[in-house]
Design an enzyme around this catalytic site. Structure first.
Site, PDB file in Angstrom:
ATOM      1  N   ASP A  34       0.815  -1.215   0.000  1.00 43.68           N
ATOM      2  CA  ASP A  34       0.000   0.000   0.000  1.00 43.68           C
ATOM      3  C   ASP A  34       0.848   1.265   0.000  1.00 43.68           C
ATOM      4  OD1 ASP A  34      -2.214  -1.596   0.022  1.00 43.68           O
ATOM      5  OD2 ASP A  34      -2.732  -1.257   2.125  1.00 43.68           O
ATOM      6  N   TYR A  37       1.965   2.160  -3.470  1.00 44.10           N
ATOM      7  CA  TYR A  37       0.855   2.727  -4.251  1.00 44.10           C
ATOM      8  C   TYR A  37       0.611   4.178  -3.841  1.00 44.10           C
ATOM      9  CZ  TYR A  37      -3.810   3.350  -6.251  1.00 44.10           C
ATOM     10  OH  TYR A  37      -4.892   3.831  -6.953  1.00 44.10           O
ATOM     11  N   ASP A  38       0.604   4.419  -2.528  1.00 47.96           N
ATOM     12  CA  ASP A  38       0.370   5.775  -2.035  1.00 47.96           C
ATOM     13  C   ASP A  38       1.455   6.733  -2.512  1.00 47.96           C
ATOM     14  OD1 ASP A  38      -1.894   4.911  -0.734  1.00 47.96           O
ATOM     15  OD2 ASP A  38      -0.901   4.638   1.199  1.00 47.96           O
ATOM     16  N   SER A  83     -36.744  -4.252 -16.148  1.00 48.32           N
ATOM     17  CA  SER A  83     -37.009  -4.930 -14.883  1.00 48.32           C
ATOM     18  C   SER A  83     -37.083  -6.429 -15.154  1.00 48.32           C
ATOM     19  CB  SER A  83     -38.328  -4.453 -14.277  1.00 48.32           C
ATOM     20  OG  SER A  83     -38.344  -3.059 -14.149  1.00 48.32           O
ATOM     21  N   LEU A  84     -37.085  -7.210 -14.100  1.00 48.12           N
ATOM     22  CA  LEU A  84     -37.161  -8.662 -14.258  1.00 48.12           C
ATOM     23  C   LEU A  84     -38.440  -9.191 -13.629  1.00 48.12           C
ATOM     24  CD1 LEU A  84     -33.506  -9.756 -13.381  1.00 48.12           C
ATOM     25  CD2 LEU A  84     -34.543  -9.657 -15.645  1.00 48.12           C
ATOM     26  N   GLU A 114     -26.661 -16.045 -12.511  1.00 47.72           N
ATOM     27  CA  GLU A 114     -25.888 -15.018 -11.821  1.00 47.72           C
ATOM     28  C   GLU A 114     -26.570 -14.702 -10.499  1.00 47.72           C
ATOM     29  OE1 GLU A 114     -25.642 -11.661 -14.497  1.00 47.72           O
ATOM     30  OE2 GLU A 114     -25.656 -13.033 -16.209  1.00 47.72           O
ATOM     31  N   LYS A 116     -28.194 -12.525  -7.805  1.00 48.57           N
ATOM     32  CA  LYS A 116     -28.914 -11.249  -7.874  1.00 48.57           C
ATOM     33  C   LYS A 116     -28.447 -10.378  -6.705  1.00 48.57           C
ATOM     34  CE  LYS A 116     -33.521  -9.260  -8.410  1.00 48.57           C
ATOM     35  NZ  LYS A 116     -33.372  -8.247  -7.335  1.00 48.57           N
ATOM     36  N   ASP A 118     -28.087  -7.467  -4.160  1.00 49.09           N
ATOM     37  CA  ASP A 118     -29.060  -6.555  -3.556  1.00 49.09           C
ATOM     38  C   ASP A 118     -28.407  -5.185  -3.409  1.00 49.09           C
ATOM     39  OD1 ASP A 118     -31.473  -5.827  -2.551  1.00 49.09           O
ATOM     40  OD2 ASP A 118     -31.171  -6.668  -0.558  1.00 49.09           O
ATOM     41  N   ARG A 137     -30.397   3.678 -12.442  1.00 52.89           N
ATOM     42  CA  ARG A 137     -31.446   3.120 -13.291  1.00 52.89           C
ATOM     43  C   ARG A 137     -32.654   4.051 -13.364  1.00 52.89           C
ATOM     44  NH1 ARG A 137     -36.190   0.637 -12.845  1.00 52.89           N
ATOM     45  NH2 ARG A 137     -36.745  -0.885 -14.422  1.00 52.89           N
ATOM     46  N   GLU A 173     -24.288  -3.659 -10.855  1.00 55.79           N
ATOM     47  CA  GLU A 173     -24.937  -3.442  -9.565  1.00 55.79           C
ATOM     48  C   GLU A 173     -23.894  -2.928  -8.584  1.00 55.79           C
ATOM     49  OE1 GLU A 173     -28.862  -4.056  -7.627  1.00 55.79           O
ATOM     50  OE2 GLU A 173     -28.163  -4.227  -9.700  1.00 55.79           O
ATOM     51  N   TYR A 225     -22.772  -6.838 -14.876  1.00 52.65           N
ATOM     52  CA  TYR A 225     -23.520  -8.043 -15.222  1.00 52.65           C
ATOM     53  C   TYR A 225     -24.045  -8.080 -16.656  1.00 52.65           C
ATOM     54  CZ  TYR A 225     -27.510  -5.020 -13.993  1.00 52.65           C
ATOM     55  OH  TYR A 225     -28.418  -3.991 -13.914  1.00 52.65           O
ATOM     56  N   LYS A 290     -30.752 -16.237 -17.290  1.00 51.94           N
ATOM     57  CA  LYS A 290     -30.881 -15.585 -18.592  1.00 51.94           C
ATOM     58  C   LYS A 290     -30.665 -16.599 -19.711  1.00 51.94           C
ATOM     59  CE  LYS A 290     -28.787 -11.302 -16.802  1.00 51.94           C
ATOM     60  NZ  LYS A 290     -27.615 -10.404 -16.882  1.00 51.94           N
ATOM     61  N   LYS A 314     -36.173 -15.685  -6.830  1.00 51.63           N
ATOM     62  CA  LYS A 314     -35.886 -15.062  -5.544  1.00 51.63           C
ATOM     63  C   LYS A 314     -35.673 -16.108  -4.456  1.00 51.63           C
ATOM     64  CE  LYS A 314     -36.006 -11.140  -5.188  1.00 51.63           C
ATOM     65  NZ  LYS A 314     -37.061 -10.118  -5.070  1.00 51.63           N
ATOM     66  N   CYS A 408     -50.318   7.486  28.065  1.00 52.54           N
ATOM     67  CA  CYS A 408     -48.974   7.504  27.479  1.00 52.54           C
ATOM     68  C   CYS A 408     -47.977   6.941  28.484  1.00 52.54           C
ATOM     69  CB  CYS A 408     -48.590   8.934  27.091  1.00 52.54           C
ATOM     70  SG  CYS A 408     -46.875   9.099  26.559  1.00 52.54           S
ATOM     71  N   CYS A 411     -45.553  10.194  29.552  1.00 46.77           N
ATOM     72  CA  CYS A 411     -46.027  11.395  30.266  1.00 46.77           C
ATOM     73  C   CYS A 411     -47.369  11.201  30.962  1.00 46.77           C
ATOM     74  CB  CYS A 411     -46.104  12.574  29.302  1.00 46.77           C
ATOM     75  SG  CYS A 411     -47.433  12.425  28.083  1.00 46.77           S
ATOM     76  N   CYS A 426     -50.374   9.937  21.603  1.00 47.48           N
ATOM     77  CA  CYS A 426     -50.319  10.790  22.785  1.00 47.48           C
ATOM     78  C   CYS A 426     -50.513  12.222  22.299  1.00 47.48           C
ATOM     79  CB  CYS A 426     -48.975  10.652  23.495  1.00 47.48           C
ATOM     80  SG  CYS A 426     -48.697  11.915  24.756  1.00 47.48           S
ATOM     81  N   CYS A 431     -44.800  16.085  25.537  1.00 47.92           N
ATOM     82  CA  CYS A 431     -44.370  14.770  26.015  1.00 47.92           C
ATOM     83  C   CYS A 431     -42.862  14.608  25.791  1.00 47.92           C
ATOM     84  CB  CYS A 431     -45.130  13.674  25.270  1.00 47.92           C
ATOM     85  SG  CYS A 431     -44.555  12.003  25.647  1.00 47.92           S
TER      86      CYS A 431
END
Length: 682
Positions: A34, A37-38, A83-84, A114, A116, A118, A137, A173, A225, A290, A314, A408, A411, A426, A431
């Site tokens: 590192d 590189y720096d 969309s899928l 592949e 998916k 998130d 997107r 993604e 992807y 796919k 899914k 409540c 209070c 409440c 409060c």
């Protein structure tokens, strides 16, 4: 002007840094330490500072983030980001496969599988091998230009290797690795601030930061992807080989991708990663299948915005069973009483869960939940868990029915439940629990953005008697802050500086920060388009408020009631005395002069780029009316996915129908192309 030796050195440094960056961030196989590189990076940075004429947009030094943007510019995708469709079990996957086989006259075909990811889908555009644009997107047709933020992600190449085509667009993604998410939450916890809910939302929010330095400070990653567009003839004939070609250009392609030749192989791949998903360094919520040959993809085509040649299989929502020990009540900043389940700790989706959401009393009754019950939890998408149902078959007879409190818990004020709401509230604006939540909201990033004042410090300021209203923040003294335990000079200075800076926030941010019931960020903006100051809003009648496009009777009543409370007016007076800017210059627009004045819209179905409420707010802001039923007086039906019977009614009545793509186009040019109802019927 730099001499040739300096120019050559800059070129060599950029080549070396891009090479080592690819080895480290894409291949995970660094060749130099590192610090070396720096050293190269700092040498290039120094030369560019001395010779600004040598700076280029693709320089590795541009990853550190530039100045904050005022907002994101919209960009139109040359090819729609689709969309899928979803499959949730083997039966629906097999149904997709049979449909594809039937459309291809029973021809055999290979498939790519592949994971998916998130995260957040993005488009990257390269010209002559140099990254020139990165966009979200969005709604598939129009996204946000987030180029400067994406440049800070080191696994996205600024320049491509090999012989890239003159124009290339790829899709990928962007995601926040799990360990980075945990690091951010550790920092949030140390600052006493609210924890982030999940990596997906946190990562998406990171890419939408107006300050690229914030994005640069988080270790975001990407998996590329698919190919969006390239010069004709310069890429392979199927998806699997294209992924390898993209990898050769320097893109980060997921090594867990797999080429499958039968449906059974696809199912094996899926089951393998159902088991392995929690061993990955990133969040996944399924498998994308796919059809591999591009020629067959073209034959299959697209329905709406979903390609026939792909499906998202899914993963099942993670569930677990445990004992409900208690239900506690948290009081929100608007006075809502929010029940929360206290659970016997159980592991769900790799995380130990001790609390879960129960929403409201109606939710508890609907699910038949009793204190002491065994319950089933679900953590769909690895977000905050919720109780799915009770398990009455496991009852012992010792379970007790739950009832919302009459007073409540903070209070002791009598609880009320408005007839048209699911929540108990409440009504006491003083409060302490409400004020604590209000104070957290007031200082939060989307409101007044007083960095340094996290949840922990909000609690301390209240407990120490430093603040009794949000306006008291502007009367804090640095020396008193420094006297608090663990509050040093540096943090006290930071807090005071950020409080001072917040005095000039836009009026809509201040209005949102006040925490008026039903006044979110969108409604606050609508109000500030009509009123030049908070004092003008305070003197407006309910009828005047309701006349504002996007403000309905319920919201108008809430705003009006807020300004009838003397304590709230005192807070506003104290804010004004502290020189918080509570007004701005506006151009008053007559509602009758707005481009959609006199037009009536109905929004139905699922929109991809916005919620139905957001669509209705946009309509009203342009002078139109948004109703729930299609009649002969309806000018337009905006139809998203699964529109239901309203689409049939509109067709029968001859109402003009807009799909989401057309609706978005009209929003961007509301006065240019929209037909009047009479013209539409003609």
């Amino acid at each position: 002007m730099a001499d040739q030796s300096v120019t050559d050195r800059v070129a060599q440094l950029r080549q070396d840094l891009n090479y080592h960056n690819h080895r480290y961030y894409v291949l995970d196989a660094p060749e130099i330490p590192d610090h070396e590189y720096d050293r190269l990076f700092q040498e290039l940075k120094k030369i560019e500072e001395d010779h600004p004429e040598l700076v280029t947009p693709d320089s590795p030094t541009h990853r550190i983030g530039g100045e904050p943007a005022e907002g994101f510019v919209q960009v139109e995708h040359r090819h729609t980001m689709l969309s899928l469709g979803n499959a949730f079990d083997d039966e629906s996957l097999e149904a997709w496969y049979r449909r594809v086989k039937n459309l291809l006259d029973e021809a055999d075909f290979s498939m790519t599988c592949e994971l998916k990811i998130d995260g957040l889908a993005v488009s990257l555009v390269y010209e002559d091998g140099v990254l020139v644009q990165g966009a979200t997107r969005g709604n598939g047709t129009v996204g946000e230009n987030v180029t400067q933020n994406l440049k800070t992600i080191r696994s996205i190449p600024l320049t491509l290797q090999g012989s890239p085509p003159p124009y290339l667009e790829v899709r990928g993604e962007v995601y926040l690795p799990v360990e980075e998410f945990r690091r951010l939450n550790r920092e949030q916890e140390e600052r006493g601030e609210q924890l982030y809910a999940n990596p997906r939302n946190t990562g998406a929010g990171t890419i939408r930061q107006l300050d690229p330095k914030v994005t640069a400070s988080r270790n975001m990653q990407i998996w590329v992807y698919s190919l969006g567009e390239a010069a004709e003839g310069l890429f392979p004939a199927d998806h699997w080989e294209t992924l390898a070609w993209l990898e050769s250009l320097g893109f980060r392609v997921n090594p867990n991708n797999r080429l499958c030749h039968t449906l059974d192989e696809v199912k094996d791949y899926y089951r393998e990663f159902v088991e392995l998903r929690h061993d990955l360094a990133y969040e996944v919520d399924g498998v994308v299948v796919k059809v591999n040959p591009f020629g067959l993809q073209g034959s299959l085509g697209v329905v709406g915005r979903e390609p026939r040649w792909a499906v998202a299989y899914k993963f099942p929502a993670e569930r677990a069973e445990t004992r409900l020990l208690d239900i506690v009540i948290n009081v929100g900043r608007t006075g809502s009483l929010n029940p929360q389940a206290i659970l016997d700790p159980v592991v769900v989706s790799g995380a130990t869960v001790r609390h879960a959401s129960l929403h409201n009393e109606e939710d508890i009754r609907r699910k038949g939940i009793m204190l002491g019950d065994w319950v089933e939890l679900e953590r769909a998408g690895d977000v905050i868990p919720h109780v799915v149902r009770s398990l009455p078959e496991r009852r012992t007879g010792d379970e007790v029915e739950f009832n919302m409190p009459e007073f409540c818990p903070v209070c002791s004020t009598g609880v009320v439940k408005p007839e048209d709401e699911a929540m108990h509230r409440c009504p006491n604006a003083s409060c302490p629990a409400q004020f604590f939540e209000l104070l957290k909201h007031f200082v939060s990033r989307g409101a007044m953005d007083m960095d340094g004042l996290g949840e922990q410090w909000c609690r301390i300021l209240i407990d120490e008697g430093f603040v009794g209203t949000v306006a008291d923040l502007y009367y804090l003294e640095k020396e008193k802050l420094k006297g608090l335990e663990r509050m040093g000079d540096r943090l006290a200075t930071k807090i005071m500086d950020n409080i001072e800076a917040s005095k000039n926030r836009p009026l809509h941010r201040i209005l949102f920060a006040l925490g008026i019931t039903h006044v979110g960020a969108e409604v606050a903006e609508l109000l500030t388009r009509r009123f030049a100051s908070i004092e003008q809003m305070a003197s407006a009648s309910q009828e005047e408020l309701t006349e504002i496009p996007g403000i309905g009777p319920k919201i108008a009543e809430s705003i009006f009631d807020y300004f009838q409370v003397s304590g709230n007016l005192e807070v506003i007076d104290k804010l004004r005395e502290a020189k918080v800017k509570l007004d701005h210059e506006i151009e008053i627009v007559d509602p009758s002069e707005l481009p959609w004045s006199g037009l009536t819209f109905v929004v139905t179905g699922t929109l991809e780029g916005m919620t139905r409420r957001e669509a209705e707010t946009r309509i009203k802001s342009l002078g139109g009316s948004a109703t729930s039923s299609v009649t002969r007086k309806t000018s337009f039906l905006v139809a998203g996915g699964s529109p239901g019977s309203k689409l049939d009614t509109a067709s029968r009545l001859g109402t003009q129908i807009l799909d989401e793509e057309r609706f978005v186009q009209l929003l961007s040019a509301p006065g240019d192309a929209l037909l009047t109802p009479l013209e539409a019927q003609a």
